[in-house]
Write a protein that holds these residues in place. Structure first.
Motif, mmCIF file in Angstrom:
data_model
loop_
_atom_site.group_PDB
_atom_site.id
_atom_site.type_symbol
_atom_site.label_atom_id
_atom_site.label_comp_id
_atom_site.label_asym_id
_atom_site.label_seq_id
_atom_site.Cartn_x
_atom_site.Cartn_y
_atom_site.Cartn_z
ATOM 1 N N GLN A 127 -13.233 1.437 2.074
ATOM 2 C CA GLN A 127 -13.238 0.568 0.898
ATOM 3 C C GLN A 127 -11.822 0.326 0.392
ATOM 4 O OE1 GLN A 127 -15.801 1.795 -2.298
ATOM 5 N NE2 GLN A 127 -15.043 0.242 -3.707
ATOM 6 N N GLU A 128 -10.998 1.364 0.346
ATOM 7 C CA GLU A 128 -9.625 1.201 -0.118
ATOM 8 C C GLU A 128 -8.853 0.245 0.780
ATOM 9 O OE1 GLU A 128 -8.580 5.422 -2.334
ATOM 10 O OE2 GLU A 128 -8.556 5.338 -0.144
ATOM 11 N N GLN A 129 -9.055 0.359 2.084
ATOM 12 C CA GLN A 129 -8.321 -0.514 2.994
ATOM 13 C C GLN A 129 -8.780 -1.961 2.882
ATOM 14 O OE1 GLN A 129 -7.698 0.660 7.013
ATOM 15 N NE2 GLN A 129 -6.458 2.421 6.429
ATOM 16 N N LEU A 130 -10.087 -2.187 2.847
ATOM 17 C CA LEU A 130 -10.579 -3.557 2.797
ATOM 18 C C LEU A 130 -10.349 -4.199 1.438
ATOM 19 C CD1 LEU A 130 -13.834 -3.468 4.935
ATOM 20 C CD2 LEU A 130 -11.473 -3.918 5.615
ATOM 21 N N ASP A 131 -10.269 -3.398 0.390
ATOM 22 C CA ASP A 131 -9.989 -3.942 -0.937
ATOM 23 C C ASP A 131 -8.617 -4.604 -0.999
ATOM 24 O OD1 ASP A 131 -12.400 -3.371 -2.058
ATOM 25 O OD2 ASP A 131 -11.736 -1.630 -3.210
ATOM 26 N N LEU A 132 -7.717 -4.230 -0.081
ATOM 27 C CA LEU A 132 -6.414 -4.881 -0.031
ATOM 28 C C LEU A 132 -6.577 -6.372 0.193
ATOM 29 C CD1 LEU A 132 -4.613 -2.277 2.245
ATOM 30 C CD2 LEU A 132 -4.177 -2.648 -0.184
ATOM 31 N N GLN A 155 3.061 -7.198 0.903
ATOM 32 C CA GLN A 155 3.895 -6.109 1.406
ATOM 33 C C GLN A 155 3.829 -4.894 0.486
ATOM 34 O OE1 GLN A 155 5.708 -6.039 4.231
ATOM 35 N NE2 GLN A 155 6.958 -4.208 3.907
ATOM 36 N N ARG A 156 3.894 -5.150 -0.819
ATOM 37 C CA ARG A 156 3.869 -4.056 -1.789
ATOM 38 C C ARG A 156 2.553 -3.290 -1.719
ATOM 39 N NH1 ARG A 156 1.377 -4.010 -6.398
ATOM 40 N NH2 ARG A 156 1.147 -6.284 -6.424
ATOM 41 N N ARG A 157 1.441 -4.018 -1.683
ATOM 42 C CA ARG A 157 0.141 -3.350 -1.721
ATOM 43 C C ARG A 157 -0.227 -2.724 -0.390
ATOM 44 N NH1 ARG A 157 -4.152 -6.364 -2.373
ATOM 45 N NH2 ARG A 157 -3.194 -8.343 -1.793
ATOM 46 N N VAL A 158 0.123 -3.390 0.715
ATOM 47 C CA VAL A 158 -0.298 -2.923 2.028
ATOM 48 C C VAL A 158 0.568 -1.775 2.541
ATOM 49 C CG1 VAL A 158 -0.468 -3.604 4.462
ATOM 50 C CG2 VAL A 158 -1.382 -5.089 2.684
ATOM 51 N N ILE A 159 1.842 -1.789 2.209
ATOM 52 C CA ILE A 159 2.744 -0.773 2.747
ATOM 53 C C ILE A 159 3.223 0.198 1.665
ATOM 54 C CG2 ILE A 159 4.866 -0.339 4.028
ATOM 55 C CD1 ILE A 159 2.658 -1.759 5.613
ATOM 56 N N ASP A 160 3.980 -0.295 0.697
ATOM 57 C CA ASP A 160 4.682 0.594 -0.231
ATOM 58 C C ASP A 160 3.727 1.457 -1.055
ATOM 59 O OD1 ASP A 160 6.962 -0.551 0.749
ATOM 60 O OD2 ASP A 160 7.229 -1.932 -0.925
ATOM 61 N N GLU A 161 2.733 0.844 -1.684
ATOM 62 C CA GLU A 161 1.820 1.615 -2.535
ATOM 63 C C GLU A 161 0.968 2.572 -1.709
ATOM 64 O OE1 GLU A 161 -0.415 -1.086 -4.934
ATOM 65 O OE2 GLU A 161 1.326 -1.686 -6.142
#
Length: 300
Positions: free
Chosen positions: A179-184, A246-252
């Motif tokens: 769920q966390e991954q797909l919510d991106l 980029q911010r949501r998928v990688i950094d956070e």
């Protein structure tokens, strides 16, 4: 990389590239040959605690990828706990199938318009998606499906690691949920989802060449080309969308995974496998863990 290949890759839209990188789970480097920026398997240790390992993965079924190098296989076999980005179990797969569909009665042609839908239908068929299923999929789900290479066996590296862990009777944990991954993607405004889908269709013929370039770079553990691609596309296209993604998928996610890895590293003898994109850089896991007092040593 030949000049012709470089031109071909640079034509890709930044959001299409980021979607590919998320599911291919790759990392680039800024200076080839730098010790921290070359390699896939790292020993993570602190005095008084058994060492653990951090392994960068790629979402691929290529035999040269899924047949683990001897050093990686040894680290895997010696570890007591296998930690993946997420558990690829039945519950996760069921959630994924449901989350990718619109459940509000709308159909995809009504959301994206018939002209774009007519362009999508023939290319999504190459991924084994029938039109009745396509008509109910969310725009982001169609874009992601197009951005991932067609699979023959389905035995991608992440799944192979999960199956090996079960076969060896090891404890298996996940750093994130499906769920966390797909919510991106699911949390993206619908207009952005449609833009992502439109560009995925437009550049679909270019993707196979890029997949091959990525695989060559990953197998060589020399990933500088991928970082240069990533950097160049962060400066092009819709800067707001690219920066936010980029911010949501990688950094956070790096910060979240570093935090959740703490008890596993403190216990020791963990083999943590995450997309290699999460390893390098100032906000990468290697740097974050070093800041938390861990010694980082490249193994492979």
């Amino acid at each position: 990389m030949h000049n012709q290949d470089r031109v071909r890759v640079r034509r890709l839209h930044p959001l299409v590239l980021l979607a590919v990188l998320l599911f291919f789970l790759l990392v680039g480097i800024s200076q080839a040959g730098s010790d921290r920026n070359h390699g896939l398997l790292w020993e993570i240790s602190k005095p008084g605690t058994p060492a653990s390992y951090l392994f960068g993965t790629i979402h691929s079924e290529d035999p040269a990828v899924v047949n683990l190098p001897a050093a990686v296989q040894q680290a895997f076999d010696e570890s007591g706990t296998i930690v993946l980005e997420l558990l690829m179990d039945k519950d996760a797969m069921m959630y994924s199938a449901t989350a990718m569909l619109m459940m509000d009665g709308r159909l995809l042609p009504d959301v994206i318009g018939q002209p774009l839908y007519d362009r999508v239908a023939p290319v999504i068929a190459t991924r084994g998606i029938t039109e009745p299923v396509l008509s109910r999929m969310k725009p982001w789900a169609v874009a992601v499906t197009l951005s991932v290479p067609a699979q023959k066996t389905g035995q991608v590296l992440d799944l192979v690691l999960y199956q090996q862990a079960l076969q060896q009777g090891k404890a298996v944990k996940g750093l994130e949920t499906m769920q966390e991954q797909l919510d991106l993607f699911d949390s993206m405004p619908e207009a952005d989802q449609i833009t992502l889908l439109s560009d995925a269709v437009e550049y679909f013929p270019e993707l196979d060449a890029m997949y091959q370039q990525m695989l060559v770079a990953y197998r060589a553990r020399d990933l500088g080309t991928l970082m240069r691609i990533n950097d160049s596309y962060k400066e092009k296209g819709d800067q707001r969308m690219a920066d936010d993604f980029q911010r949501r998928v990688i950094d956070e996610r790096n910060l979240r995974m570093a935090q959740r890895a703490q008890p596993l590293l403190q216990a020791g003898k963990a083999f943590i496998a995450v997309g290699a994109l999460h390893l390098p850089g100032d906000t990468g896991l290697l740097n974050l863990l070093e800041q938390q007092g861990y010694r980082i040593r490249r193994i492979y």
